[in-house]
Design a protein around this motif. Sequence first.
Motif, PDB file in Angstrom:
ATOM      1  N   LEU A 203     -85.735  -7.537  38.156  1.00 41.70           N
ATOM      2  CA  LEU A 203     -84.983  -6.677  37.152  1.00 41.70           C
ATOM      3  C   LEU A 203     -85.332  -6.855  35.659  1.00 41.70           C
ATOM      4  CD1 LEU A 203     -81.042  -6.942  38.180  1.00 41.70           C
ATOM      5  CD2 LEU A 203     -82.690  -5.384  39.137  1.00 41.70           C
ATOM      6  N   GLN A 204     -85.994  -5.836  35.290  1.00 45.20           N
ATOM      7  CA  GLN A 204     -86.882  -5.695  34.083  1.00 45.20           C
ATOM      8  C   GLN A 204     -86.345  -4.784  33.121  1.00 45.20           C
ATOM      9  OE1 GLN A 204     -91.026  -4.478  34.644  1.00 45.20           O
ATOM     10  NE2 GLN A 204     -91.528  -6.229  33.888  1.00 45.20           N
ATOM     11  N   TYR A 205     -86.512  -4.972  31.727  1.00 52.60           N
ATOM     12  CA  TYR A 205     -86.360  -3.806  30.757  1.00 52.60           C
ATOM     13  C   TYR A 205     -88.086  -3.808  30.301  1.00 52.60           C
ATOM     14  CZ  TYR A 205     -85.736  -1.718  26.135  1.00 52.60           C
ATOM     15  OH  TYR A 205     -85.680  -0.944  25.134  1.00 52.60           O
ATOM     16  N   PHE A 206     -88.319  -2.587  30.094  1.00 54.95           N
ATOM     17  CA  PHE A 206     -90.007  -2.234  30.094  1.00 54.95           C
ATOM     18  C   PHE A 206     -90.207  -1.153  28.941  1.00 54.95           C
ATOM     19  CE2 PHE A 206     -93.783  -0.953  31.635  1.00 54.95           C
ATOM     20  CZ  PHE A 206     -94.556  -2.128  31.927  1.00 54.95           C
ATOM     21  N   GLN A 207     -90.865  -1.369  27.976  1.00 55.66           N
ATOM     22  CA  GLN A 207     -91.245  -0.298  26.999  1.00 55.66           C
ATOM     23  C   GLN A 207     -92.635   0.155  27.269  1.00 55.66           C
ATOM     24  OE1 GLN A 207     -90.860  -2.711  23.470  1.00 55.66           O
ATOM     25  NE2 GLN A 207     -88.727  -1.982  23.160  1.00 55.66           N
ATOM     26  N   GLU A 208     -92.659   1.537  27.232  1.00 50.71           N
ATOM     27  CA  GLU A 208     -93.957   2.319  27.373  1.00 50.71           C
ATOM     28  C   GLU A 208     -94.317   3.546  26.265  1.00 50.71           C
ATOM     29  OE1 GLU A 208     -95.753   2.087  31.833  1.00 50.71           O
ATOM     30  OE2 GLU A 208     -93.789   3.076  31.711  1.00 50.71           O
ATOM     31  N   GLY A 209     -95.100   4.164  26.429  1.00 47.26           N
ATOM     32  CA  GLY A 209     -95.237   5.256  25.383  1.00 47.26           C
ATOM     33  C   GLY A 209     -96.947   5.540  25.090  1.00 47.26           C
TER      34      GLY A 209
ATOM     35  N   ASN B  29     -88.325   3.980  27.032  1.00 43.24           N
ATOM     36  CA  ASN B  29     -87.708   2.510  27.509  1.00 43.24           C
ATOM     37  C   ASN B  29     -87.024   2.550  28.774  1.00 43.24           C
ATOM     38  OD1 ASN B  29     -88.694   1.505  24.878  1.00 43.24           O
ATOM     39  ND2 ASN B  29     -86.692   2.429  23.925  1.00 43.24           N
ATOM     40  N   TYR B  30     -87.280   1.753  29.847  1.00 40.82           N
ATOM     41  CA  TYR B  30     -87.085   1.783  31.212  1.00 40.82           C
ATOM     42  C   TYR B  30     -86.136   0.535  31.541  1.00 40.82           C
ATOM     43  CZ  TYR B  30     -90.047   5.731  31.890  1.00 40.82           C
ATOM     44  OH  TYR B  30     -90.795   7.012  31.661  1.00 40.82           O
TER      45      TYR B  30
ATOM     46  N   PRO C 188     -94.384  -1.810  44.140  1.00 43.06           N
ATOM     47  CA  PRO C 188     -93.763  -0.707  43.412  1.00 43.06           C
ATOM     48  C   PRO C 188     -92.585  -1.060  42.269  1.00 43.06           C
ATOM     49  CG  PRO C 188     -92.683  -0.939  45.637  1.00 43.06           C
ATOM     50  CD  PRO C 188     -94.120  -2.058  45.384  1.00 43.06           C
ATOM     51  N   LYS C 189     -92.392  -0.088  41.548  1.00 37.31           N
ATOM     52  CA  LYS C 189     -91.475  -0.404  40.324  1.00 37.31           C
ATOM     53  C   LYS C 189     -90.705   0.903  40.552  1.00 37.31           C
ATOM     54  CE  LYS C 189     -92.478  -2.187  36.477  1.00 37.31           C
ATOM     55  NZ  LYS C 189     -93.247  -2.681  35.264  1.00 37.31           N
ATOM     56  N   LEU C 190     -89.443   0.998  40.517  1.00 41.30           N
ATOM     57  CA  LEU C 190     -88.340   2.013  40.266  1.00 41.30           C
ATOM     58  C   LEU C 190     -87.819   1.994  38.910  1.00 41.30           C
ATOM     59  CD1 LEU C 190     -86.846   4.368  41.776  1.00 41.30           C
ATOM     60  CD2 LEU C 190     -84.979   2.756  42.071  1.00 41.30           C
ATOM     61  N   LYS C 191     -88.235   2.863  38.039  1.00 41.57           N
ATOM     62  CA  LYS C 191     -87.921   2.989  36.649  1.00 41.57           C
ATOM     63  C   LYS C 191     -86.859   4.092  36.306  1.00 41.57           C
ATOM     64  CE  LYS C 191     -92.373   1.780  35.254  1.00 41.57           C
ATOM     65  NZ  LYS C 191     -93.974   2.358  34.606  1.00 41.57           N
ATOM     66  N   TYR C 192     -85.785   3.401  35.704  1.00 45.72           N
ATOM     67  CA  TYR C 192     -84.678   4.432  35.226  1.00 45.72           C
ATOM     68  C   TYR C 192     -84.906   4.440  33.745  1.00 45.72           C
ATOM     69  CZ  TYR C 192     -79.862   5.411  33.911  1.00 45.72           C
ATOM     70  OH  TYR C 192     -78.923   6.305  33.301  1.00 45.72           O
ATOM     71  N   LEU C 193     -84.856   5.856  33.310  1.00 43.10           N
ATOM     72  CA  LEU C 193     -85.164   6.186  31.739  1.00 43.10           C
ATOM     73  C   LEU C 193     -83.800   5.536  31.121  1.00 43.10           C
ATOM     74  CD1 LEU C 193     -86.907   7.417  29.704  1.00 43.10           C
ATOM     75  CD2 LEU C 193     -85.816   9.380  30.289  1.00 43.10           C
TER      76      LEU C 193
ATOM     77  N   PRO D 285     -85.348  11.174  34.696  1.00 41.06           N
ATOM     78  CA  PRO D 285     -84.474  10.045  34.606  1.00 41.06           C
ATOM     79  C   PRO D 285     -84.915   8.907  35.506  1.00 41.06           C
ATOM     80  CG  PRO D 285     -83.590  11.789  35.894  1.00 41.06           C
ATOM     81  CD  PRO D 285     -84.730  12.584  35.232  1.00 41.06           C
ATOM     82  N   ILE D 286     -85.491   9.299  36.667  1.00 43.76           N
ATOM     83  CA  ILE D 286     -85.911   8.175  37.707  1.00 43.76           C
ATOM     84  C   ILE D 286     -87.365   8.427  38.034  1.00 43.76           C
ATOM     85  CG2 ILE D 286     -85.735   7.068  39.844  1.00 43.76           C
ATOM     86  CD1 ILE D 286     -82.714   7.234  39.553  1.00 43.76           C
ATOM     87  N   HIS D 287     -88.176   7.462  38.144  1.00 46.46           N
ATOM     88  CA  HIS D 287     -89.816   7.905  38.783  1.00 46.46           C
ATOM     89  C   HIS D 287     -90.085   6.558  39.214  1.00 46.46           C
ATOM     90  CE1 HIS D 287     -91.366   6.668  35.058  1.00 46.46           C
ATOM     91  NE2 HIS D 287     -92.461   6.479  35.437  1.00 46.46           N
TER      92      HIS D 287
END
Length: 208
Positions: free
Chosen positions: A79-85, A98-99, A123-128, A139-141
């Motif tokens: 379980l991870q908090y992940f910042q992109e952009g 932020n996911y 794979p990573k399931l990302k929730y916005l 919202p999810i990808h």
Amino acid sequence: MPLLMLIVFIVPLNFLYPLKARAQFFQGVGLTLGGNLSNQRWQLDSIHYNKNQSYKFGGHVGLFVEYMRHDYMRMITELQYFQEGSNSKISRNTVSTNYFCFNNFFKLRQELYDVTPYFLIGPKLKYLYTENGVSGFKPIHLSMYAGVGFEFLYHRPWLYILEIGYDHDIDRALSQTAFQITNKTICIKAGIKFQIEKKVKGCRSAGL
């Protein structure tokens, strides 16, 4: 998207059932954190634009469990908090996404005397969680992550981790009629793992 979510959740369960049945389940739990160097591919059909933007710095933190009792193969769920952009070349704005992520990785490893090099992919399931600079992200990808790293074994059962990896969207993070965005991120992380079970080697050869 419900089908993709089902795949991400069901595939790890196929590994868990036989492992639990053999009482060979958890191998370790741990914490990782680090920095992200993120970029985005922007495709704007109206102006025939399809280019990378400028890089943006971010971070991540995760809690993970490692399982599957095998000398060379493991599974990791995190379980991870992940910042992109990115920094947009068009609008000059900083775009931030932020996911919260649910990650499942297959790990290949080779334990040596005082270090374990490894390769992992999955794979990573990302929730916005939040978006800034541009609106309309899904919202999810899904994305795919691959990394290489080392576990340092000097202070068992506490193992120290260094890793570098690459995260790339499988499906676009933003997909509108004439505007698509794909995230891609270089990740550097450090961490610590508590080794729940250690296989003792060399007992037979030592006559024990």
